[in-house]
Design a protein around this motif. Structure first.
Motif, PDB file in Angstrom:
ATOM      1  N   ARG A  42       0.845  -1.191   0.000  1.00 33.28           N
ATOM      2  CA  ARG A  42       0.000   0.000   0.000  1.00 33.28           C
ATOM      3  C   ARG A  42       0.884   1.245   0.000  1.00 33.28           C
ATOM      4  NH1 ARG A  42      -3.917  -2.580   4.257  1.00 33.28           N
ATOM      5  NH2 ARG A  42      -5.463  -3.429   2.828  1.00 33.28           N
ATOM      6  N   PRO A  43       0.372   2.357  -0.535  1.00 34.07           N
ATOM      7  CA  PRO A  43       1.148   3.606  -0.529  1.00 34.07           C
ATOM      8  C   PRO A  43       1.644   3.996   0.861  1.00 34.07           C
ATOM      9  CG  PRO A  43      -0.749   3.836  -1.959  1.00 34.07           C
ATOM     10  CD  PRO A  43      -0.895   2.506  -1.260  1.00 34.07           C
ATOM     11  N   ALA A  44       0.813   3.789   1.886  1.00 38.29           N
ATOM     12  CA  ALA A  44       1.221   4.138   3.253  1.00 38.29           C
ATOM     13  C   ALA A  44       2.440   3.321   3.692  1.00 38.29           C
ATOM     14  CB  ALA A  44       0.068   3.939   4.225  1.00 38.29           C
ATOM     15  N   GLN A  45       2.510   2.053   3.278  1.00 39.31           N
ATOM     16  CA  GLN A  45       3.660   1.219   3.633  1.00 39.31           C
ATOM     17  C   GLN A  45       4.931   1.710   2.942  1.00 39.31           C
ATOM     18  OE1 GLN A  45       1.612  -2.355   2.253  1.00 39.31           O
ATOM     19  NE2 GLN A  45       1.835  -3.249   4.299  1.00 39.31           N
ATOM     20  N   VAL A  46       4.792   2.077   1.679  1.00 41.13           N
ATOM     21  CA  VAL A  46       5.943   2.588   0.927  1.00 41.13           C
ATOM     22  C   VAL A  46       6.386   3.921   1.527  1.00 41.13           C
ATOM     23  CG1 VAL A  46       6.740   3.351  -1.338  1.00 41.13           C
ATOM     24  CG2 VAL A  46       5.233   1.358  -1.161  1.00 41.13           C
ATOM     25  N   ALA A  47       5.427   4.779   1.850  1.00 41.62           N
ATOM     26  CA  ALA A  47       5.752   6.071   2.457  1.00 41.62           C
ATOM     27  C   ALA A  47       6.467   5.881   3.789  1.00 41.62           C
ATOM     28  CB  ALA A  47       4.482   6.900   2.639  1.00 41.62           C
ATOM     29  N   ALA A  48       6.017   4.923   4.586  1.00 43.64           N
ATOM     30  CA  ALA A  48       6.653   4.661   5.884  1.00 43.64           C
ATOM     31  C   ALA A  48       8.100   4.197   5.693  1.00 43.64           C
ATOM     32  CB  ALA A  48       5.852   3.621   6.665  1.00 43.64           C
ATOM     33  N   GLU A  49       8.344   3.364   4.684  1.00 39.20           N
ATOM     34  CA  GLU A  49       9.712   2.904   4.433  1.00 39.20           C
ATOM     35  C   GLU A  49      10.620   4.069   4.030  1.00 39.20           C
ATOM     36  OE1 GLU A  49      12.281   0.027   1.446  1.00 39.20           O
ATOM     37  OE2 GLU A  49      10.203  -0.527   1.867  1.00 39.20           O
ATOM     38  N   ILE A  50      10.113   4.947   3.180  1.00 45.54           N
ATOM     39  CA  ILE A  50      10.911   6.101   2.757  1.00 45.54           C
ATOM     40  C   ILE A  50      11.150   7.027   3.943  1.00 45.54           C
ATOM     41  CG2 ILE A  50      10.974   8.136   1.259  1.00 45.54           C
ATOM     42  CD1 ILE A  50       9.260   6.448  -0.756  1.00 45.54           C
ATOM     43  N   GLU A  51      10.118   7.266   4.727  1.00 47.87           N
ATOM     44  CA  GLU A  51      10.261   8.114   5.906  1.00 47.87           C
ATOM     45  C   GLU A  51      11.334   7.563   6.840  1.00 47.87           C
ATOM     46  OE1 GLU A  51       7.423  10.049   9.356  1.00 47.87           O
ATOM     47  OE2 GLU A  51       6.933   8.058   8.599  1.00 47.87           O
ATOM     48  N   ALA A  52      11.325   6.255   7.069  1.00 44.56           N
ATOM     49  CA  ALA A  52      12.323   5.636   7.943  1.00 44.56           C
ATOM     50  C   ALA A  52      13.730   5.794   7.363  1.00 44.56           C
ATOM     51  CB  ALA A  52      11.991   4.152   8.158  1.00 44.56           C
ATOM     52  N   ALA A  53      13.866   5.635   6.061  1.00 46.93           N
ATOM     53  CA  ALA A  53      15.173   5.789   5.417  1.00 46.93           C
ATOM     54  C   ALA A  53      15.675   7.227   5.530  1.00 46.93           C
ATOM     55  CB  ALA A  53      15.100   5.367   3.951  1.00 46.93           C
ATOM     56  N   LEU A  54      14.764   8.186   5.388  1.00 40.11           N
ATOM     57  CA  LEU A  54      15.151   9.593   5.509  1.00 40.11           C
ATOM     58  C   LEU A  54      15.598   9.925   6.923  1.00 40.11           C
ATOM     59  CD1 LEU A  54      12.285  11.294   3.457  1.00 40.11           C
ATOM     60  CD2 LEU A  54      14.662  11.018   2.759  1.00 40.11           C
ATOM     61  N   ALA A  55      14.977   9.290   7.918  1.00 45.07           N
ATOM     62  CA  ALA A  55      15.283   9.570   9.314  1.00 45.07           C
ATOM     63  C   ALA A  55      16.501   8.810   9.822  1.00 45.07           C
ATOM     64  CB  ALA A  55      14.070   9.229  10.184  1.00 45.07           C
ATOM     65  N   ALA A  56      16.930   7.784   9.091  1.00 44.80           N
ATOM     66  CA  ALA A  56      18.055   6.953   9.536  1.00 44.80           C
ATOM     67  C   ALA A  56      19.352   7.761   9.564  1.00 44.80           C
ATOM     68  CB  ALA A  56      18.201   5.737   8.630  1.00 44.80           C
ATOM     69  N   PRO A  57      20.233   7.449  10.503  1.00 45.45           N
ATOM     70  CA  PRO A  57      21.531   8.129  10.522  1.00 45.45           C
ATOM     71  C   PRO A  57      22.239   7.951   9.170  1.00 45.45           C
ATOM     72  CG  PRO A  57      21.236   6.807  12.495  1.00 45.45           C
ATOM     73  CD  PRO A  57      20.093   6.481  11.568  1.00 45.45           C
ATOM     74  N   GLY A  58      22.721   9.021   8.629  1.00 38.79           N
ATOM     75  CA  GLY A  58      23.403   8.942   7.330  1.00 38.79           C
ATOM     76  C   GLY A  58      22.452   9.040   6.154  1.00 38.79           C
ATOM     77  N   GLY A  59      21.132   9.034   6.413  1.00 37.50           N
ATOM     78  CA  GLY A  59      20.152   9.180   5.346  1.00 37.50           C
ATOM     79  C   GLY A  59      19.974   7.928   4.526  1.00 37.50           C
ATOM     80  N   PRO A  60      19.212   8.064   3.441  1.00 39.64           N
ATOM     81  CA  PRO A  60      18.898   6.887   2.634  1.00 39.64           C
ATOM     82  C   PRO A  60      20.108   6.361   1.875  1.00 39.64           C
ATOM     83  CG  PRO A  60      18.005   8.853   1.632  1.00 39.64           C
ATOM     84  CD  PRO A  60      18.583   9.259   2.941  1.00 39.64           C
ATOM     85  N   THR A  61      20.195   5.062   1.876  1.00 37.86           N
ATOM     86  CA  THR A  61      21.218   4.395   1.066  1.00 37.86           C
ATOM     87  C   THR A  61      20.536   3.328   0.272  1.00 37.86           C
ATOM     88  OG1 THR A  61      21.690   2.831   2.835  1.00 37.86           O
ATOM     89  CG2 THR A  61      23.082   4.787   2.721  1.00 37.86           C
ATOM     90  N   ASP A  62      21.099   2.992  -0.849  1.00 41.76           N
ATOM     91  CA  ASP A  62      20.502   1.963  -1.710  1.00 41.76           C
ATOM     92  C   ASP A  62      20.703   0.608  -1.040  1.00 41.76           C
ATOM     93  OD1 ASP A  62      20.768   1.306  -5.278  1.00 41.76           O
ATOM     94  OD2 ASP A  62      19.238   0.804  -3.840  1.00 41.76           O
ATOM     95  N   ASP A  63      19.580  -0.094  -0.828  1.00 37.24           N
ATOM     96  CA  ASP A  63      19.701  -1.398  -0.162  1.00 37.24           C
ATOM     97  C   ASP A  63      19.855  -2.446  -1.156  1.00 37.24           C
ATOM     98  OD1 ASP A  63      16.213  -1.369   0.924  1.00 37.24           O
ATOM     99  OD2 ASP A  63      17.073  -1.308  -1.051  1.00 37.24           O
TER     100      ASP A  63
END
Length: 187
Positions: A166-187
């Motif tokens: 669902r869009p909310a699940q994808v948004a939550a994953e992006i939000e978590a990646a943005l908040a992670a130390p060092g920011g988003p990295t390609d997994d």
């Protein structure tokens, strides 16, 4: 949650991916989560031209549409401070690729929303008026994706699979990646 801090000007995150990956819908959901606004460059092009993308393709041709799209992306990268969704083919333009590279160098994040044909088909509704999917829409979509996937991957700092989510699940994953130390990295 509040919006993450970003070093340079421009959006907090840019979403790229093929038709049916959920860019516009995820952008809206993520913007709500972050307390920001969302913007879609396809909508910007339609507003500027005063007509639909399909009409622009038919009346003026793809090169005219791509020029409008390039301008819309450049303007949004410079001015929008929320969540930005790019049209599916926007990343093919070398000027847009360069603008995204500068944006990333300035601390921006680009999320590639990946989707398979099986999951894109019901979302896109291949019977709709999509100029680049005329003829055999499934084969056209797959050909577009085969050509574009390396470009999406090259400009992205984060890769998110949207299949069966669902869009909310994808948004939550992006939000978590943005908040992670060092920011988003390609997994």
């Amino acid at each position: 949650m509040s919006a993450p801090e970003k070093a340079g000007p421009g959006p907090v995150v840019v979403l790229v991916g093929p038709p049916g990956s959920g860019k516009s819908t995820v952008a809206r959901a993520l913007a709500v989560r972050l307390g920001l606004t969302s913007r879609d460059t396809d909508e910007d092009v339609e507003r500027t031209a005063g007509r639909s993308i399909s009409d622009i393709f038919v009346q003026d041709g793809e090169p005219a549409f791509r020029a409008l799209e390039r301008d819309a992306v450049a303007a949004a990268l410079a001015a929008h401070r929320g969540v930005l969704a790019l049209g599916g083919g926007a990343v093919l333009d070398p000027a847009t690729q360069a603008a995204l590279a500068r944006y990333v160098e300035g601390g921006g994040a680009v999320a590639f929303l990946d989707v398979s044909l099986a999951h894109a088909a019901p979302r896109v509704g291949f019977n709709q008026a999509r100029p680049l999917l005329l003829g055999n829409p499934r084969a056209q979509w797959q050909a577009l994706m085969d050509a574009r996937r390396p470009v999406y991957a090259a400009v992205a700092t984060l890769h998110v699979d949207t299949d069966g989510r669902r869009p909310a699940q994808v948004a939550a994953e992006i939000e978590a990646a943005l908040a992670a130390p060092g920011g988003p990295t390609d997994d």
